[in-house]
Write a protein that holds these residues in place. Structure first.
Motif, mmCIF file in Angstrom:
data_model
loop_
_atom_site.group_PDB
_atom_site.id
_atom_site.type_symbol
_atom_site.label_atom_id
_atom_site.label_comp_id
_atom_site.label_asym_id
_atom_site.label_seq_id
_atom_site.Cartn_x
_atom_site.Cartn_y
_atom_site.Cartn_z
ATOM 1 N N ARG A 78 0.863 -1.190 0.000
ATOM 2 C CA ARG A 78 0.000 0.000 0.000
ATOM 3 C C ARG A 78 0.896 1.236 0.000
ATOM 4 N NH1 ARG A 78 -5.260 1.888 2.116
ATOM 5 N NH2 ARG A 78 -5.790 -0.298 2.241
ATOM 6 N N LEU A 79 0.645 2.122 -0.951
ATOM 7 C CA LEU A 79 1.309 3.413 -1.006
ATOM 8 C C LEU A 79 0.251 4.469 -0.734
ATOM 9 C CD1 LEU A 79 3.329 2.999 -4.320
ATOM 10 C CD2 LEU A 79 4.140 2.606 -1.995
ATOM 11 N N THR A 80 0.559 5.394 0.160
ATOM 12 C CA THR A 80 -0.358 6.486 0.463
ATOM 13 C C THR A 80 0.417 7.784 0.348
ATOM 14 O OG1 THR A 80 -1.530 5.056 2.028
ATOM 15 C CG2 THR A 80 -1.994 7.423 2.143
ATOM 16 N N ARG A 87 3.786 7.278 2.342
ATOM 17 C CA ARG A 87 3.809 6.130 3.249
ATOM 18 C C ARG A 87 3.839 4.848 2.434
ATOM 19 N NH1 ARG A 87 -0.818 6.009 7.509
ATOM 20 N NH2 ARG A 87 0.604 7.499 8.497
ATOM 21 N N ILE A 88 4.746 3.945 2.804
ATOM 22 C CA ILE A 88 4.876 2.635 2.168
ATOM 23 C C ILE A 88 4.538 1.604 3.236
ATOM 24 C CG2 ILE A 88 6.457 1.007 1.053
ATOM 25 C CD1 ILE A 88 8.239 3.597 0.540
ATOM 26 N N GLU A 89 3.565 0.741 2.950
ATOM 27 C CA GLU A 89 3.192 -0.309 3.891
ATOM 28 C C GLU A 89 3.224 -1.646 3.176
ATOM 29 O OE1 GLU A 89 0.124 1.697 6.976
ATOM 30 O OE2 GLU A 89 -0.627 1.461 4.924
ATOM 31 N N VAL A 90 3.895 -2.604 3.779
ATOM 32 C CA VAL A 90 3.932 -3.964 3.255
ATOM 33 C C VAL A 90 3.427 -4.881 4.362
ATOM 34 C CG1 VAL A 90 5.366 -5.820 2.336
ATOM 35 C CG2 VAL A 90 5.827 -3.445 1.678
ATOM 36 N N SER A 91 2.378 -5.642 4.046
ATOM 37 C CA SER A 91 1.750 -6.525 5.027
ATOM 38 C C SER A 91 1.904 -7.974 4.587
ATOM 39 C CB SER A 91 0.259 -6.205 5.161
ATOM 40 O OG SER A 91 0.066 -4.874 5.556
ATOM 41 N N ASP A 92 2.158 -8.841 5.557
ATOM 42 C CA ASP A 92 2.182 -10.279 5.288
ATOM 43 C C ASP A 92 1.437 -10.991 6.414
ATOM 44 O OD1 ASP A 92 4.027 -11.114 7.449
ATOM 45 O OD2 ASP A 92 5.559 -10.081 6.290
ATOM 46 N N THR A 93 1.324 -12.305 6.321
ATOM 47 C CA THR A 93 0.500 -13.057 7.267
ATOM 48 C C THR A 93 1.300 -13.759 8.360
ATOM 49 O OG1 THR A 93 0.475 -14.901 5.709
ATOM 50 C CG2 THR A 93 -1.388 -13.396 5.647
ATOM 51 N N ASP A 124 12.295 8.273 6.825
ATOM 52 C CA ASP A 124 12.259 9.242 7.918
ATOM 53 C C ASP A 124 11.702 8.606 9.189
ATOM 54 O OD1 ASP A 124 13.261 11.690 6.652
ATOM 55 O OD2 ASP A 124 11.509 11.450 5.355
ATOM 56 N N ARG A 125 10.798 7.649 9.017
ATOM 57 C CA ARG A 125 10.235 6.886 10.135
ATOM 58 C C ARG A 125 9.889 5.494 9.627
ATOM 59 N NH1 ARG A 125 8.567 11.610 9.707
ATOM 60 N NH2 ARG A 125 6.869 11.136 8.289
ATOM 61 N N ALA A 140 6.897 2.376 6.381
ATOM 62 C CA ALA A 140 8.004 3.330 6.268
ATOM 63 C C ALA A 140 7.445 4.610 5.668
ATOM 64 C CB ALA A 140 9.115 2.773 5.388
ATOM 65 N N GLU A 141 7.920 5.750 6.167
ATOM 66 C CA GLU A 141 7.433 7.027 5.668
ATOM 67 C C GLU A 141 8.587 7.914 5.220
ATOM 68 O OE1 GLU A 141 3.324 7.512 8.246
ATOM 69 O OE2 GLU A 141 5.053 8.759 8.776
#
Length: 150
Positions: A78-80, A87-93, A124-125, A140-141
């Motif tokens: 997910r990129l926001t 914001r970069i979000e990577v989700s796994d199970t 940055d975070r 990650a942002e």
């Protein structure tokens, strides 16, 4: 009596979300589509921001495929983009296999652990969050500031 008005940020929030197979091919496709989406949002290929995002996405999705893989389950990217932040979000199970909350310096001959040093240096975070109903999300942002036109 009316509640006080809180100022809102000006600009459009843009979101890209896609699920990929937990394979090296899925990781490569995630990186390519992330860069394509940034380009569509006005962050051109070859810029410092685009190159930094490419490295962050590549590391986070590689970790999801390598350490967060559950056979038959996908990972999600997910990129926001809000005007000041990407914001970069990577989700796994695999919620039980979590990276350290802060990148520790790996031993000189360690075979793993260097990727999160890259995330620590470029973002940055960053943080690891629980994912509902199962799994984890690494976020990650990047502060874009005036580096990219809205």
């Amino acid at each position: 009596m009316q509640p006080p008005v809180t100022p809102q940020q000006l600009g459009t929030v843009r979101v890209f979300t896609q699920r990929f197979s937990s394979t090296p091919l899925g990781a490569r496709l995630a990186r390519h589509l992330a860069l394509h989406q940034l380009h569509a949002w006005g962050i051109r290929h070859g810029t410092d921001v685009s190159d930094t995002v490419a490295l962050l996405v590549a590391e986070l999705v590689a970790n999801a495929v390598t350490h967060g893989r559950v056979p038959g389950r996908d990972f999600e990217l997910r990129l926001t983009r809000t005007p000041p932040t990407l914001r970069i979000e990577v989700s796994d199970t695999r919620g039980e296999r979590r990276p350290p909350s802060r990148a520790a310096v790996p031993a000189p001959l360690a075979e793993s652990g260097r990727g999160l040093l890259l995330v620590e240096a470029l973002a940055d975070r960053w943080v690891v969050l629980d994912r509902v109903p199962v799994g984890k999300t690494v976020r990650a942002e990047l502060d874009l500031g005036g580096a990219v036109a809205p």
